[in-house]
Design an enzyme around this catalytic site. Sequence first.
Site, PDB file in Angstrom:
ATOM      1  N   THR A   1       0.767  -1.322   0.292  1.00 26.30           N
ATOM      2  CA  THR A   1      -0.105  -0.066   0.061  1.00 26.30           C
ATOM      3  C   THR A   1       0.864   1.292   0.041  1.00 26.30           C
ATOM      4  OG1 THR A   1      -0.500  -0.708   2.418  1.00 26.30           O
ATOM      5  CG2 THR A   1      -2.245  -1.404   0.956  1.00 26.30           C
TER       6      THR A   1
ATOM      7  N   ASP B   1      12.637  -4.987  -0.810  1.00 24.34           N
ATOM      8  CA  ASP B   1      11.872  -4.160  -0.088  1.00 24.34           C
ATOM      9  C   ASP B   1      12.616  -5.433   0.392  1.00 24.34           C
ATOM     10  OD1 ASP B   1      10.061  -3.905   2.011  1.00 24.34           O
ATOM     11  OD2 ASP B   1       8.718  -3.079   0.688  1.00 24.34           O
TER      12      ASP B   1
ATOM     13  N   LYS C   1       9.217  -4.816  11.326  1.00 27.73           N
ATOM     14  CA  LYS C   1       8.488  -6.617  11.363  1.00 27.73           C
ATOM     15  C   LYS C   1      10.333  -6.466  11.379  1.00 27.73           C
ATOM     16  CE  LYS C   1       4.842  -3.799   8.379  1.00 27.73           C
ATOM     17  NZ  LYS C   1       4.649  -3.768   7.239  1.00 27.73           N
TER      18      LYS C   1
ATOM     19  N   ARG D   1      -8.861  -7.274   4.724  1.00 23.88           N
ATOM     20  CA  ARG D   1      -7.754  -7.486   2.943  1.00 23.88           C
ATOM     21  C   ARG D   1      -8.963  -7.105   1.956  1.00 23.88           C
ATOM     22  NH1 ARG D   1      -3.515  -4.432   4.212  1.00 23.88           N
ATOM     23  NH2 ARG D   1      -4.911  -3.237   4.468  1.00 23.88           N
TER      24      ARG D   1
ATOM     25  N   PHE E   1     -10.274   2.554   4.530  1.00 24.75           N
ATOM     26  CA  PHE E   1      -9.825   1.108   6.063  1.00 24.75           C
ATOM     27  C   PHE E   1      -9.993   1.520   6.846  1.00 24.75           C
ATOM     28  CE2 PHE E   1      -5.767   0.272   5.968  1.00 24.75           C
ATOM     29  CZ  PHE E   1      -5.914   0.712   4.672  1.00 24.75           C
TER      30      PHE E   1
HETATM   31  C1  LIG Z   1       4.756  -2.406   6.281  1.00 20.77           C
HETATM   32  C2  LIG Z   1       5.823  -2.444   5.165  1.00 20.77           C
HETATM   33  C3  LIG Z   1       6.275  -1.475   4.656  1.00 20.77           C
HETATM   34  C4  LIG Z   1       6.182   0.107   5.617  1.00 20.77           C
HETATM   35  O1  LIG Z   1       6.809  -0.171   6.602  1.00 20.77           O
HETATM   36  P1  LIG Z   1       5.934   0.698   7.406  1.00 20.77           P
HETATM   37  O2  LIG Z   1       7.071   0.594   8.171  1.00 20.77           O
HETATM   38  O3  LIG Z   1       4.513   0.406   7.919  1.00 20.77           O
HETATM   39  O4  LIG Z   1       6.812   2.196   7.113  1.00 20.77           O
HETATM   40  C5  LIG Z   1       7.056  -1.434   3.517  1.00 20.77           C
HETATM   41  N1  LIG Z   1       6.956  -2.926   2.658  1.00 20.77           N
HETATM   42  C6  LIG Z   1       6.370  -3.651   3.225  1.00 20.77           C
HETATM   43  C7  LIG Z   1       6.861  -5.056   2.681  1.00 20.77           C
HETATM   44  C8  LIG Z   1       5.733  -3.689   4.220  1.00 20.77           C
HETATM   45  O5  LIG Z   1       5.722  -5.051   5.054  1.00 20.77           O
END
Ligand SMILES: *Cc1c(COP(=O)(O)O)cnc(C)c1O
Length: 484
Positions: A136, A225, A268, A391, A457
């Site tokens: 997103t 990413d 994460k 989702r 959402f």
């Molecule tokens: C969560 C997430 C982001 C964005 O990270 P934030 O710390 O929430 O800004 C970007 N890419 C992926 C794959 C993510 O899961």
Amino acid sequence: MNATQTVRFFSGENIPLEMHKVRVVQKLFLPPVEERLEAIRRAGFNTFLLSTREVYLDMLTDSGTNAMSDAQMGAMMQADDAYAGSQSFARMQKAIEDVLGKRHVLPVHQGRAAENIIAQSYVKPGNVVPMNYHFTTTLAHIQVNGGKIVELLCDGALDITSDNPFKGNMDIAKLRAVIAREGQNVPLIRMEASTNLIGGQPFSLANLRQVRQVASEAGIPLVLDASLIGENAFFIKQREDEFKQASIADILLEMCAQADIVYFSSRKVSSSRGGAICTNRGELFDAMKALVPLYEGFLTYGGMSVREIEAMAVGLRETTDEAVIGQSPSFIRYLVERLQAHRIPVVTPAGGLGCHVDAMGFLPHVPQQQYPAGALAAAFYLISGVRGMERGTVSSIRDENGNDVLADAELLRLAFPRRVFTLSQVNYVEDRLHWLHTRRELVGGLRFVEEPAVLRFFMGRLEATSDWPQRLMTAFRADFGDSL
Ligand SMILES: *Cc1c(COP(=O)(O)O)cnc(C)c1O
């Protein structure tokens, strides 16, 4: 020695054994079903608007909710507070170099801040960014800079039920075709580890190497990413023959070696906060670095507190531990297998991040225009106190005529923050979902009563299309007596 670690049970049962013990705990509350009905009404049938005081298990997201280790907490106590030149940053930089193999590091306050800086540096109006699938915030930053995306997932990646071990793979022929068509218009190629929005599905290293090959031939930087890279590395070890005997540390290095730029959300990957962009190419680093003091903070803290920086450094090193990164995938697989045994429709193969229940399969009588995934999320909270995330079409948008753009899939995502829940809690989730499935015909649809124009959402409010929540509560009481 490096083969996947499992402990087999004499009973033959497939139990994911916890390789950690719980030393700091937080009390949970499970309000009775009557209070849950009031709570979900107050929240406009949107689980984002519930208070954690009303929630028993918070499975909304894994973002910033993973458990931290004793080593992370300890490191936070010896942080070096300094505006510039902090030793905490030096330790984070060393951890990134050791774990991800990149020397130049730009710190940022979270993942989307990295996306802002990368998009502002490279995406110009009219550009096209090929990727396996969007996230997103990634999409938003590319669009804000005038760019478009093309999604090049392999065939069948959006099928709910599948035995494709690498649904996150990119279609290489399509990538070549996009580059041939767009030429100079492609500033970057983006690959997302454990592709979030399709159910935490990994790509293979063989596929990533092929993308690297195409990127090199075309002279286009490849961006990875890495927000969910740990779980993707875990799946590569489990599912890709070449890496069965490899260590997670080596797989992580090999993955990152394919990319020119690696960025991540530390909320994460390292069970902390913050984020970073990293590269070994000095000219790419120089092109982005001026934006860090502008948007984030000085180059040695990037909007993070030094405590977060220390926790990130330790958390990144712990990402090389299979027992750490394998914990949520193994719990997710356990739940997915149990739900399948009850014939409850779920996304397969089990991925990282969470268990994804197929709401259109669960509630075939609820038309997509009445938001089956939103209805299932609300109904499941009502009968269990467990908070998942919609989702589906609620998370989508309207077109210029005001009609809903129906989502590719309607999913209830039950996220598994790392090392947070116990197996009996997972059994509770299974039990309540099983009961709800037997009473699924009681669940009806939703409609908007308050609808924000963007990202509806998060804050939108809905109501039930009939008195179904009341009837579902009555059925719960009839079947469970005075149980919470
Ligand atoms: C969560 C997430 C982001 C964005 O990270 P934030 O710390 O929430 O800004 C970007 N890419 C992926 C794959 C993510 O899961």
